[in-house]
Design an enzyme around this catalytic site. Structure first.
Site, PDB file in Angstrom:
ATOM      1  N   ASP A  32     -38.707 -95.563  11.543  1.00  0.00           N
ATOM      2  CA  ASP A  32     -39.799 -94.825  11.193  1.00  0.00           C
ATOM      3  C   ASP A  32     -40.616 -94.419  12.292  1.00  0.00           C
ATOM      4  O   ASP A  32     -41.049 -95.544  12.447  1.00  0.00           O
ATOM      5  CB  ASP A  32     -40.653 -94.051   9.396  1.00  0.00           C
ATOM      6  CG  ASP A  32     -41.395 -92.632   9.336  1.00  0.00           C
ATOM      7  OD1 ASP A  32     -40.605 -92.299   8.723  1.00  0.00           O
ATOM      8  OD2 ASP A  32     -42.063 -92.494  10.318  1.00  0.00           O
ATOM      9  N   ILE A  33     -40.816 -93.290  12.472  1.00  0.00           N
ATOM     10  CA  ILE A  33     -42.031 -93.165  13.573  1.00  0.00           C
ATOM     11  C   ILE A  33     -43.195 -93.162  13.776  1.00  0.00           C
ATOM     12  O   ILE A  33     -44.570 -94.012  14.009  1.00  0.00           O
ATOM     13  CB  ILE A  33     -42.081 -91.371  14.839  1.00  0.00           C
ATOM     14  CG1 ILE A  33     -41.953 -92.257  15.891  1.00  0.00           C
ATOM     15  CG2 ILE A  33     -42.394 -90.869  14.492  1.00  0.00           C
ATOM     16  CD1 ILE A  33     -42.131 -90.676  16.923  1.00  0.00           C
ATOM     17  N   ASN A  90     -38.028 -87.149  -0.482  1.00  0.00           N
ATOM     18  CA  ASN A  90     -38.467 -85.772  -1.184  1.00  0.00           C
ATOM     19  C   ASN A  90     -37.936 -84.895  -0.893  1.00  0.00           C
ATOM     20  O   ASN A  90     -37.697 -85.108  -0.275  1.00  0.00           O
ATOM     21  CB  ASN A  90     -40.012 -86.122   0.056  1.00  0.00           C
ATOM     22  CG  ASN A  90     -40.999 -86.651   0.509  1.00  0.00           C
ATOM     23  OD1 ASN A  90     -41.043 -87.677  -1.094  1.00  0.00           O
ATOM     24  ND2 ASN A  90     -40.683 -87.816   1.288  1.00  0.00           N
ATOM     25  N   GLU A  98     -41.385 -83.502   5.237  1.00  0.00           N
ATOM     26  CA  GLU A  98     -41.271 -82.310   6.197  1.00  0.00           C
ATOM     27  C   GLU A  98     -40.012 -82.205   6.947  1.00  0.00           C
ATOM     28  O   GLU A  98     -40.194 -81.277   7.404  1.00  0.00           O
ATOM     29  CB  GLU A  98     -42.329 -83.965   6.766  1.00  0.00           C
ATOM     30  CG  GLU A  98     -42.672 -83.429   8.339  1.00  0.00           C
ATOM     31  CD  GLU A  98     -42.948 -84.813   9.164  1.00  0.00           C
ATOM     32  OE1 GLU A  98     -43.731 -85.155   8.548  1.00  0.00           O
ATOM     33  OE2 GLU A  98     -42.805 -85.031  10.014  1.00  0.00           O
ATOM     34  N   VAL A  99     -38.810 -83.244   6.633  1.00  0.00           N
ATOM     35  CA  VAL A  99     -37.957 -83.057   7.673  1.00  0.00           C
ATOM     36  C   VAL A  99     -36.375 -82.789   6.680  1.00  0.00           C
ATOM     37  O   VAL A  99     -36.714 -83.427   5.990  1.00  0.00           O
ATOM     38  CB  VAL A  99     -37.183 -84.372   8.731  1.00  0.00           C
ATOM     39  CG1 VAL A  99     -36.376 -84.440   9.216  1.00  0.00           C
ATOM     40  CG2 VAL A  99     -38.667 -84.245   9.664  1.00  0.00           C
ATOM     41  N   HIS A 103     -32.752 -87.532   3.759  1.00  0.00           N
ATOM     42  CA  HIS A 103     -32.887 -89.101   3.969  1.00  0.00           C
ATOM     43  C   HIS A 103     -33.391 -89.888   3.081  1.00  0.00           C
ATOM     44  O   HIS A 103     -34.587 -89.287   2.081  1.00  0.00           O
ATOM     45  CB  HIS A 103     -33.700 -89.466   6.052  1.00  0.00           C
ATOM     46  CG  HIS A 103     -35.286 -88.135   5.197  1.00  0.00           C
ATOM     47  ND1 HIS A 103     -35.835 -86.795   5.508  1.00  0.00           N
ATOM     48  CD2 HIS A 103     -36.299 -88.596   5.346  1.00  0.00           C
ATOM     49  CE1 HIS A 103     -36.754 -86.633   5.112  1.00  0.00           C
ATOM     50  NE2 HIS A 103     -37.305 -87.864   5.178  1.00  0.00           N
ATOM     51  N   HIS A 105     -36.586 -93.299   2.947  1.00  0.00           N
ATOM     52  CA  HIS A 105     -36.741 -94.044   2.903  1.00  0.00           C
ATOM     53  C   HIS A 105     -36.696 -95.393   2.046  1.00  0.00           C
ATOM     54  O   HIS A 105     -37.357 -95.403   1.099  1.00  0.00           O
ATOM     55  CB  HIS A 105     -38.483 -93.715   2.543  1.00  0.00           C
ATOM     56  CG  HIS A 105     -39.110 -92.299   3.632  1.00  0.00           C
ATOM     57  ND1 HIS A 105     -40.232 -92.458   4.531  1.00  0.00           N
ATOM     58  CD2 HIS A 105     -39.010 -90.728   3.367  1.00  0.00           C
ATOM     59  CE1 HIS A 105     -39.949 -91.010   5.235  1.00  0.00           C
ATOM     60  NE2 HIS A 105     -39.548 -89.855   3.829  1.00  0.00           N
TER      61      HIS A 105
HETATM   62  P1  AMP Z   1     -40.343 -87.211   4.855  1.00  0.00           P
HETATM   63  O1  AMP Z   1     -42.002 -85.995   4.806  1.00  0.00           O
HETATM   64  O2  AMP Z   1     -40.204 -87.369   3.491  1.00  0.00           O
HETATM   65  O3  AMP Z   1     -39.366 -85.412   5.521  1.00  0.00           O
HETATM   66  O4  AMP Z   1     -40.821 -87.872   5.377  1.00  0.00           O
HETATM   67  C1  AMP Z   1     -40.300 -86.792   7.327  1.00  0.00           C
HETATM   68  C2  AMP Z   1     -40.032 -89.251   8.104  1.00  0.00           C
HETATM   69  O5  AMP Z   1     -39.635 -88.812   9.633  1.00  0.00           O
HETATM   70  C3  AMP Z   1     -41.584 -89.107   8.124  1.00  0.00           C
HETATM   71  O6  AMP Z   1     -42.437 -90.026   7.584  1.00  0.00           O
HETATM   72  C4  AMP Z   1     -41.868 -88.840   9.812  1.00  0.00           C
HETATM   73  O7  AMP Z   1     -43.028 -89.959  10.599  1.00  0.00           O
HETATM   74  C5  AMP Z   1     -40.304 -88.869  10.603  1.00  0.00           C
HETATM   75  N1  AMP Z   1     -40.406 -88.739  11.271  1.00  0.00           N
HETATM   76  C6  AMP Z   1     -40.283 -87.502  12.714  1.00  0.00           C
HETATM   77  N2  AMP Z   1     -40.195 -87.799  13.075  1.00  0.00           N
HETATM   78  C7  AMP Z   1     -40.036 -89.250  13.315  1.00  0.00           C
HETATM   79  C8  AMP Z   1     -39.065 -89.054  14.633  1.00  0.00           C
HETATM   80  N3  AMP Z   1     -38.925 -88.482  16.022  1.00  0.00           N
HETATM   81  N4  AMP Z   1     -37.918 -90.766  14.902  1.00  0.00           N
HETATM   82  C9  AMP Z   1     -38.745 -91.591  13.589  1.00  0.00           C
HETATM   83  N5  AMP Z   1     -38.931 -91.155  12.566  1.00  0.00           N
HETATM   84  C10 AMP Z   1     -39.637 -89.264  12.484  1.00  0.00           C
END
Ligand code: AMP
Length: 116
Positions: A32-33, A90, A98-99, A103, A105
């Site tokens: 994770d970034i 999530n 967010e994405v 996925h 974590h």
């Molecule tokens: P979520 O809220 O479960 O969708 O989490 C999305 C996660 O993706 C967050 O923990 C971000 O820090 C992570 N994230 C977003 N962009 C990137 C990226 N380019 N590379 C790695 N992790 C990312």
């Protein structure tokens, strides 16, 4: 409806780089970034699915099983099955996902805060 413009779709197609841990034709794992623990890994099936509900309903049991097998292999790679870890996914508005590509974590590498 799956949105192909999401950032993890771009990581899968290599439009965006990632700190790769493991990849094959079905799954990808990377760091994770914005790590929330000493070890913070994201695990992703490459299927175009938005969240766990979508994954389980869209993909067959072999694919779901395969993904969890690979999670276990990554846990072993970092010795997390011995030291302990937390798995989070999530989904939906209450979770602030967010994405919009499914996925998990994987958090570990240190003592994690209690959930209660
Ligand atoms: P979520 O809220 O479960 O969708 O989490 C999305 C996660 O993706 C967050 O923990 C971000 O820090 C992570 N994230 C977003 N962009 C990137 C990226 N380019 N590379 C790695 N992790 C990312």
């Amino acid at each position: 409806m799956y949105n192909k413009d999401n950032i993890f779709a771009k990581i899968i197609t290599k439009e965006i780089p990632c700190d790769l841990i493991f990849e094959d034709e079905k799954v990808i794992f990377f760091h994770d970034i914005r790590p929330q623990a000493k070890i913070h890994i994201l695990g992703i099936p490459k299927a175009e699915v938005i969240n766990l509900s979508d994954f389980v309903q869209t993909c067959g049991q072999d694919e779901v099983y395969y993904f969890f097998q690979k999670i276990y292999e990554v846990l072993r790679k970092f010795n997390l099955q011995k030291t302990g870890y937390r798995l989070i996914t999530n989904e939906g508005v209450n979770s602030n996902q967010e994405v919009p590509h499914f996925h998990v974590h994987i958090l570990g590498g240190e003592k994690l805060g209690s959930l209660n």
